[in-house]
Design a protein around this motif. Structure first.
Motif, short mmCIF file in Angstrom:
data_model
loop_
_atom_site.label_atom_id
_atom_site.label_comp_id
_atom_site.label_asym_id
_atom_site.label_seq_id
_atom_site.Cartn_x
_atom_site.Cartn_y
_atom_site.Cartn_z
N ALA A 10 -11.36 2.74 -50.85
CA ALA A 10 -12.52 2.05 -50.39
C ALA A 10 -12.22 0.44 -50.51
N LEU A 11 -11.72 -0.13 -51.51
CA LEU A 11 -11.46 -1.46 -51.65
C LEU A 11 -10.47 -1.81 -50.36
N THR A 12 -9.52 -1.14 -49.99
CA THR A 12 -8.77 -1.46 -49.08
C THR A 12 -9.43 -1.40 -47.54
N ASN A 54 -5.86 8.42 -44.59
CA ASN A 54 -7.05 7.65 -44.67
C ASN A 54 -6.64 6.23 -43.95
N PHE A 55 -5.36 6.27 -43.32
CA PHE A 55 -4.70 4.92 -42.80
C PHE A 55 -4.60 3.67 -43.70
N VAL A 56 -4.35 4.18 -45.03
CA VAL A 56 -4.19 3.18 -46.22
C VAL A 56 -2.79 3.39 -46.29
N TYR A 57 -1.96 2.33 -46.78
CA TYR A 57 -0.40 2.55 -47.30
C TYR A 57 -0.10 1.36 -48.29
N LEU A 58 0.84 1.74 -49.05
CA LEU A 58 1.42 1.03 -50.24
C LEU A 58 2.43 -0.09 -49.60
N ASN A 96 -19.26 3.78 -50.47
CA ASN A 96 -19.45 4.08 -49.00
C ASN A 96 -18.23 3.71 -48.00
N TYR A 97 -17.41 2.80 -48.72
CA TYR A 97 -16.31 2.45 -47.78
C TYR A 97 -15.13 3.32 -47.94
N THR A 98 -15.37 4.51 -48.82
CA THR A 98 -14.32 5.31 -48.56
C THR A 98 -14.00 6.04 -47.11
N ASP A 99 -15.19 5.88 -46.57
CA ASP A 99 -15.18 6.24 -45.02
C ASP A 99 -14.84 4.79 -44.17
N GLU A 100 -13.58 4.93 -43.65
CA GLU A 100 -13.01 3.68 -42.95
C GLU A 100 -14.05 3.10 -41.84
#
Length: 234
Positions: A10-12, A54-58, A96-100
Motif C-alpha cells: 500500500a505505501l509503495t 502487485n508491480f512492487v519491487y525491492l 485502499n492503496y493495496t489496490d494499485e
C-alpha cells in the motif's frame, strides 16, 4: 498476505518508493502488534514474489513501484521526496492503496466530473467518468495544463465558448492542486504549501486561473499570445 507485506504494498502505491524502515515505523504506529526492522525485512523479502504480482519491487533498501523502474527516475524521486513530511492516512484509508488503481476521489474531482457531465457531455455518464479519470491521471503523473487540455483536442471535444474553456481550465488546476503526488510523499500540492507556508515555502503547482486577456501568454503553454493562439479555436 501478511499485514506487514500489505503495508509495504500500500505505501509503495501511495509514495512510489518507500524505505523499509519507514514501512515498519508506520506499521508500528497503527498496530498493537509491533515488528522489529529485522523481522519485517526478512518477511518482506520472503514475500518478494507476491509483491511483484502487485508491480512492487525491492531495490537498495527501498520498496519501489514498477512505474519508477520503467521510468528510471528512482534517484530523482528520492531527491524530490527529501525534506518533505509524509502524508500518512488512517489505517482503513491506507489499506485502499493495496489496490494499485485506487485514487482518492476528492471534492475537486467530483466538481470536474459533474461539470463534464452537465456542460460538455450532456448527461453521458460514461464519457464524463472516463475523461475525469484520464485528467486525474495527467494530474498525478507529469502534470501540465497543456497536456490535460490536449486530451480534449485528441478526442475532438470542442468547447462551446471561451467561458466554458476557462471553467474547464480552472477545474483542472483545482484538481491538480488537490491530487496526491508521489514526489510529495503523498501530500497534495495544496496541503504541502499550507504545511510550509509559515516558513515561506515556494508556491507549489499551478496558480489559480484568472480571465486570460487577448495579449496575455496563452495558457496552453505554446509561448504565443492568447489572441494569436487559442482564442479563436473551436
Amino acid at each position: 498476505m501478511k499485514r506487514i507485506v500489505k503495508y509495504a504494498n500500500a505505501l509503495t502505491h501511495l509514495y512510489g518508493i518507500v524505505q523499509l524502515e519507514k514501512i515498519v515505523e508506520i506499521y508500528n504506529s497503527q498496530n498493537k502488534t509491533q515488528w522489529s526492522l529485522q523481522k519485517a525485512v526478512t518477511t518482506i523479502h520472503e514475500n518478494e514474489d507476491l509483491l511483484e504480482t502487485n508491480f512492487v519491487y525491492l531495490h537498495k533498501g527501498y520498496v519501489i513501484h514498477d512505474v519508477v523502474v520503467e521510468e528510471g527516475n528512482f534517484e530523482e524521486l528520492v531527491l524530490n521526496q527529501q525534506s518533505k513530511p509524509f502524508y500518512i492516512p488512517e489505517q482503513e484509508e491506507l489499506m485502499n492503496y493495496t489496490d494499485e488503481y485506487y485514487v482518492e476521489e476528492t471534492k475537486e474531482y467530483d466538481e470536474l466530473k459533474q461539470y463534464l457531465l452537465t456542460a460538455i457531455f450532456k448527461g453521458d455518464v460514461y464519457k464524463a467518468e472516463m475523461f475525469s479519470e484520464d485528467i486525474q491521471g495527467y494530474c498525478q503523473f507529469d502534470y501540465s495544463l497543456k497536456n490535460a487540455l490536449r486530451l480534449f483536442e485528441m478526442r475532438e471535444v470542442i468547447f462551446k465558448n471561451q467561458k466554458q474553456e476557462d471553467n474547464i481550465m480552472q477545474l483542472i488546476v483545482d484538481l491538480a492542486n488537490n491530487t496526491r503526488l508521489r514526489e510529495n510523499n503523498g501530500f497534495t500540492p495544496t496541503e504541502l504549501y499550507e504545511h510550509f507556508s509559515k516558513t515561506k515555502f515556494p508556491t507549489i503547482g499551478q496558480p489559480k486561473i484568472k480571465k486570460v486577456g487577448r495579449n496575455d501568454p496563452c495558457p496552453c503553454g505554446s509561448g504565443k499570445k492568447y489572441k494569436k493562439c487559442c482564442l479563436n479555436k473551436g
